[in-house]
Each structure stands twice: as structure tokens, then as C-alpha cells.
Design a protein around this motif. Structure first.
Motif, mmCIF file in Angstrom:
data_model
loop_
_atom_site.group_PDB
_atom_site.id
_atom_site.type_symbol
_atom_site.label_atom_id
_atom_site.label_comp_id
_atom_site.label_asym_id
_atom_site.label_seq_id
_atom_site.Cartn_x
_atom_site.Cartn_y
_atom_site.Cartn_z
ATOM 1 N N ARG A 5 2.369 11.912 -5.170
ATOM 2 C CA ARG A 5 3.545 11.803 -5.859
ATOM 3 C C ARG A 5 4.412 10.660 -4.979
ATOM 4 N NH1 ARG A 5 6.032 15.489 -8.873
ATOM 5 N NH2 ARG A 5 8.092 14.446 -8.886
ATOM 6 N N ALA A 6 4.128 10.645 -3.797
ATOM 7 C CA ALA A 6 4.907 9.579 -3.053
ATOM 8 C C ALA A 6 4.208 9.362 -1.539
ATOM 9 C CB ALA A 6 6.413 10.000 -2.959
ATOM 10 N N ALA A 7 4.314 8.322 -1.159
ATOM 11 C CA ALA A 7 3.804 8.065 0.329
ATOM 12 C C ALA A 7 4.718 7.694 1.249
ATOM 13 C CB ALA A 7 2.680 7.149 0.087
ATOM 14 N N ALA A 8 4.754 8.163 2.569
ATOM 15 C CA ALA A 8 5.457 7.562 3.722
ATOM 16 C C ALA A 8 4.558 6.784 4.721
ATOM 17 C CB ALA A 8 5.961 8.835 4.234
ATOM 18 N N PHE A 9 5.217 5.495 4.931
ATOM 19 C CA PHE A 9 4.847 4.727 5.889
ATOM 20 C C PHE A 9 5.638 4.471 7.155
ATOM 21 C CE2 PHE A 9 2.208 3.497 2.297
ATOM 22 C CZ PHE A 9 0.781 2.824 3.016
ATOM 23 N N SER A 10 4.906 4.216 8.308
ATOM 24 C CA SER A 10 5.808 4.095 9.392
ATOM 25 C C SER A 10 5.405 2.495 9.995
ATOM 26 C CB SER A 10 5.311 5.053 10.481
ATOM 27 O OG SER A 10 6.096 4.665 11.875
ATOM 28 N N PHE A 11 6.452 1.959 10.487
ATOM 29 C CA PHE A 11 6.168 0.609 11.015
ATOM 30 C C PHE A 11 6.751 0.590 12.513
ATOM 31 C CE2 PHE A 11 7.188 0.054 6.495
ATOM 32 C CZ PHE A 11 5.871 -0.374 6.120
ATOM 33 N N TRP A 12 6.365 1.650 13.301
ATOM 34 C CA TRP A 12 6.643 1.617 14.662
ATOM 35 C C TRP A 12 5.673 0.789 15.363
ATOM 36 C CZ3 TRP A 12 4.268 4.625 19.348
ATOM 37 C CH2 TRP A 12 5.399 4.653 20.012
ATOM 38 N N GLN A 13 6.134 0.345 16.675
ATOM 39 C CA GLN A 13 5.553 -0.562 17.262
ATOM 40 C C GLN A 13 4.286 -0.706 17.690
ATOM 41 O OE1 GLN A 13 7.205 -1.210 21.297
ATOM 42 N NE2 GLN A 13 6.935 1.002 21.840
ATOM 43 N N ASP A 14 3.497 0.463 17.443
ATOM 44 C CA ASP A 14 2.186 0.629 17.692
ATOM 45 C C ASP A 14 1.230 0.657 16.501
ATOM 46 O OD1 ASP A 14 2.118 3.179 17.211
ATOM 47 O OD2 ASP A 14 0.696 3.789 18.738
ATOM 48 N N LYS A 15 1.872 0.773 15.398
ATOM 49 C CA LYS A 15 0.904 0.622 14.133
ATOM 50 C C LYS A 15 0.344 -0.589 13.828
ATOM 51 C CE LYS A 15 2.090 4.960 13.550
ATOM 52 N NZ LYS A 15 3.093 5.612 12.543
ATOM 53 N N LEU A 16 -0.358 -0.687 12.781
ATOM 54 C CA LEU A 16 -1.215 -1.965 12.305
ATOM 55 C C LEU A 16 -0.151 -3.000 12.042
ATOM 56 C CD1 LEU A 16 -4.428 -0.952 10.769
ATOM 57 C CD2 LEU A 16 -4.232 -1.434 13.061
ATOM 58 N N ILE A 17 0.809 -2.683 11.500
ATOM 59 C CA ILE A 17 1.697 -3.407 11.216
ATOM 60 C C ILE A 17 3.188 -3.023 11.657
ATOM 61 C CG2 ILE A 17 0.686 -4.920 9.315
ATOM 62 C CD1 ILE A 17 2.721 -3.529 7.415
ATOM 63 N N THR A 18 4.341 -3.693 12.266
ATOM 64 C CA THR A 18 5.446 -3.186 12.579
ATOM 65 C C THR A 18 6.499 -4.043 12.235
ATOM 66 O OG1 THR A 18 6.734 -2.603 14.724
ATOM 67 C CG2 THR A 18 5.365 -4.604 14.821
ATOM 68 N N ALA A 19 7.585 -3.237 12.035
ATOM 69 C CA ALA A 19 8.979 -4.094 11.593
ATOM 70 C C ALA A 19 9.894 -3.841 12.744
ATOM 71 C CB ALA A 19 9.624 -2.983 10.537
ATOM 72 N N ALA A 20 9.522 -5.093 13.489
ATOM 73 C CA ALA A 20 10.021 -5.322 14.854
ATOM 74 C C ALA A 20 10.456 -3.945 15.957
ATOM 75 C CB ALA A 20 11.419 -5.744 14.605
ATOM 76 N N GLY A 21 9.427 -2.986 15.670
ATOM 77 C CA GLY A 21 9.682 -1.814 16.732
ATOM 78 C C GLY A 21 9.745 -0.695 15.967
#
Length: 367
Positions: free
Chosen positions: A164-180
Motif C-alpha cells: 500500500r505504501a513504501a518507506a525509504f531512508s536516506f541516512w548517511q550510509d544508505k546507497l543514496i543519502t539526502a545530506a546525511g
């Protein structure tokens, strides 16, 4: 922890927003562009940027109207933030076992654990391997915890489009980050997207389009900044090539370790494309003297940094004691002492040297 891979393009994207003098706000142009790119990458109509993967899961649960008296099924082998958002909405996490080969949630365990109070299942795409969403109950909302799985697919469908919905994280050690830091909710459900957009900014609605606002529900400051969104969008453009490269290196590692007795390389289900955020091997009980600890010591002496993978499952996390319903989880309990994360090198030559070091350490531990 993986070091964030930032390029000159990422830095330039951040500087452009900083130079604009307009840094934040849910309607910031950089945030909107990032959301459009995220939705396009996962082939869903809606993406809502928030400030963490935890916030994304919390907002999804709120949007599904899950609360006190309800239960949400979660796997035992995952980071604690899969379960704590369930507590944050006042519901009860139900902790279930995992599959012994992929380490994802076990559909049979879900069937055993569900009750009349069950309102959703959180399917964690662990380490980058897609969870068996297709085998989970069709009559329950499935929430994709895709925080570890940027770029993974199941039967050619991006994990951001599963459930139904998906959650993503962009923490600093993920494959892509949003400035940390950072996160996002992806969904084809317009009502969920609308609700999450409301919640992320204090549930604020403008009155008749004017400057005044009502706060129509309990909302939060879960906004992503323009700088973070600009960096995230710049990184997202490189995701396909990055995942292809990691898969190729992971396949080389798997071939190189194939005949190493006492060590099992990561399994990949048919129809799944693993993103390989983590490359996790399993150590067979009794075949390696000293087990995981001794293998880590030997590899460390050889200059190879490793880490145990979730050595304390959710079944034994203090925050869930007395607040969760814990089902029998023999697989997760067994793997807690056996899973080891190896680095994913940048080149084929480095991968070959890593395999040589691992084989040597295993041989030394078996003497």
C-alpha cells in the motif's frame, strides 16, 4: 558504517540551494523536484519527502488509521525503527520469524501470528533483498520498509511500488543519502499521500487559500530541507549504475566464496533483484572454530572490517518488552550469532583479494 559517497555534483546542488537564500519548507522547489524524481524511479504517482525513514513509517501507520488496540506484524530480524513507529501510534508490534535463506519476513509465520486485531504487515526488504510481498496476505495492508533497498525489484517491480505504501531512508550510509538524513513515503494511494503531506508539516491547512491556517490534526515537524532534497536528487540520478555495480561485485564475491566450507553467501530469490546495501554471509554452527567472533578477529588482523548483522533480534530488545507480542522466532534467534557483514569492494581485483582473505581466515579458524 559505509561512508557517504558524495560527488562534486552533490555539493554543487547543495550550494545552489544555499545560495538561493530559501532553504526549507514542504513546498520548496528542490523538495518537489526530489519527490517527482523518487516517484518516477519507483513508477508510482506519489512521493512525499520527510526527514527520516522512521518518520515515513510513522506517517504511513497514521495514514492507515492504525492506533491503540491494533496489531502490526513485523519481522524479528531488522533495525528497531521497523517496530518503534508501531509503538508511536499506540499499536502493538507482533514480532515474527524470518526466512532462513533471504532473512526476510516468513509468510508462514505471518499467517500463524495474525489475529482479528491485525491491521498491517511491515515487509522489510532486508539488506537490499526484496521481501516476499507477493506471498503475504492480500487482505491486509502491506507496508514496504524499503529503507535498505534503494534500487531493488521483485518481478521487475521496484520495491517502492510494492504494498500500500513504501518507506525509504536516506541516512548517511544508505546507497543514496539526502545530506546525511531524510526519508520518503511512496504510494499509489492518493489518500495516503495527502495524509502524509498533512502530517509532515504540523497538519497545517490554509484557510481559504489565505495566510492563516488551521492545524486540523496532531502533526509533526517531519519536513525535509531544500538542501537535503537537492543532494538526494543528485544522488538518485546515479542509483541505477550504482546498484548494477554492487550486484556485479556481490556476484563475484559469491562465486569466490562458493566452496568455502562453513560459510554461506547471500541467497537471492528467483525473480528478485538484490540491491546489496549489505553483503551478509552466514556461518555454519560448529564448522568454524570460535564462530563469528574468531572469524572477525582473523579478518580484522588481515585489514578487513566486518560487523555482526543484528546480533540482538527484536525478540530481545528491551523497548519491546511488555509492549509487543513476541511469537516464536527460532530462525532469527539462530542467525543472531551467525550473520556477518562483509564490505563490498569497489573493484573486481579488490573483491578477489577479499575472497582470498576470507578463505584464509576460515581455514585458520578451522585448524
Amino acid at each position: 558504517m559505509n561512508a557517504p559517497q558524495l560527488t562534486d555534483a552533490d555539493v554543487a546542488a547543495a550550494v545552489e540551494v544555499l545560495s538561493s537564500g530559501i532553504l526549507a519548507g514542504p513546498d520548496h522547489p528542490a523538495v518537489q523536484r526530489f519527490e517527482t524524481s523518487l516517484a518516477g524511479q519507483s513508477r508510482v504517482p506519489h512521493a512525499v519527502a520527510v526527514n527520516s525513514g522512521t518518520a515515513a513509517l510513522h506517517c504511513i501507520l497514521r495514514a492507515l488509521r492504525i492506533g491503540p488496540g491494533d496489531e502490526v506484524i513485523v519481522p524479528a530480524h531488522t533495525f528497531i525503527a521497523t517496530a518503534t513507529p508501531v509503538l508511536m501510534v499506540g499499536a502493538t508490534p507482533v514480532v515474527v520469524d524470518i526466512d532462513a535463506s533471504t532473512y526476510c519476513i516468513d509468510p508462514a509465520a505471518v499467517d500463524t501470528a495474525r489475529s482479528t486485531r491485525t491491521k498491517a504487515v511491515v515487509a522489510v526488504h532486508i539488506n537490499g533483498h526484496p521481501a516476499p510481498v507477493d506471498q503475504l496476505p492480500a487482505d491486509l495492508p502491506i507496508i514496504s520498509d524499503a529503507c535498505q533497498a534503494h534500487g531493488a525489484t521483485l518481478f521487475a517491480t521496484p520495491v517502492g511500488a510494492l504494498g500500500r505504501a513504501a518507506a525509504f531512508s536516506f541516512w548517511q550510509d544508505k546507497l543514496i543519502t539526502a545530506a546525511g538524513e531524510g526519508g520518503a513515503v511512496l504510494t499509489a494511494d492518493e489518500e495516503i499521500a495527502r495524509h502524509v503531506r498533512l502530517l509532515r508539516s504540523h497538519a497545517q491547512e490554509q484557510i481559504d487559500g489565505g495566510p492563516d491556517a488551521h492545524h486540523v490534526a496532531l502533526g509533526y515537524n517531519y519536513r525535509l530541507t531544500g538542501v537535503q532534497a537537492a543532494v538526494g536528487r543528485s544522488q538518485l540520478a546515479r542509483l541505477p549504475s550504482l546498484v548494477r555495480r554492487r550486484r556485479a561485485i556481490a556476484e563475484r564475491l559469491t562465486r569466490g566464496l562458493a566452496d568455502t566450507a562453513g560459510l554461506a553467501a547471500p541467497a537471492v530469490r528467483s525473480g528478485a533483484e538484490h540491491a546489496f546495501w549489505k553483503y551478509v554471509v552466514s556461518i555454519s554452527p560448529g564448522q568454524i572454530g570460535g564462530g563469528r567472533g574468531e572469524l572477525r578477529r582473523l579478518l580484522g588482523a588481515a585489514g578487513v572490517a566486518t560487523a555482526p548483522r543484528y546480533p540482538i533480534p527484536l525478540t530481545r530488545q528491551p523497548v519491546l518488552s511488555g509492549s509487543a507480542r513476541i511469537m516464536p522466532c527460532p530462525v532469527a534467534e539462530s542467525l543472531a550469532d551467525r550473520l556477518l557483514t562483509l564490505p563490498i569492494p569497489a573493484t573486481e581485483q579488490q573483491a578477489d583479494r577479499l575472497c582470498e582473505a576470507v578463505r584464509g581466515a576460515v581455514q585458520a579458524a578451522r585448524r
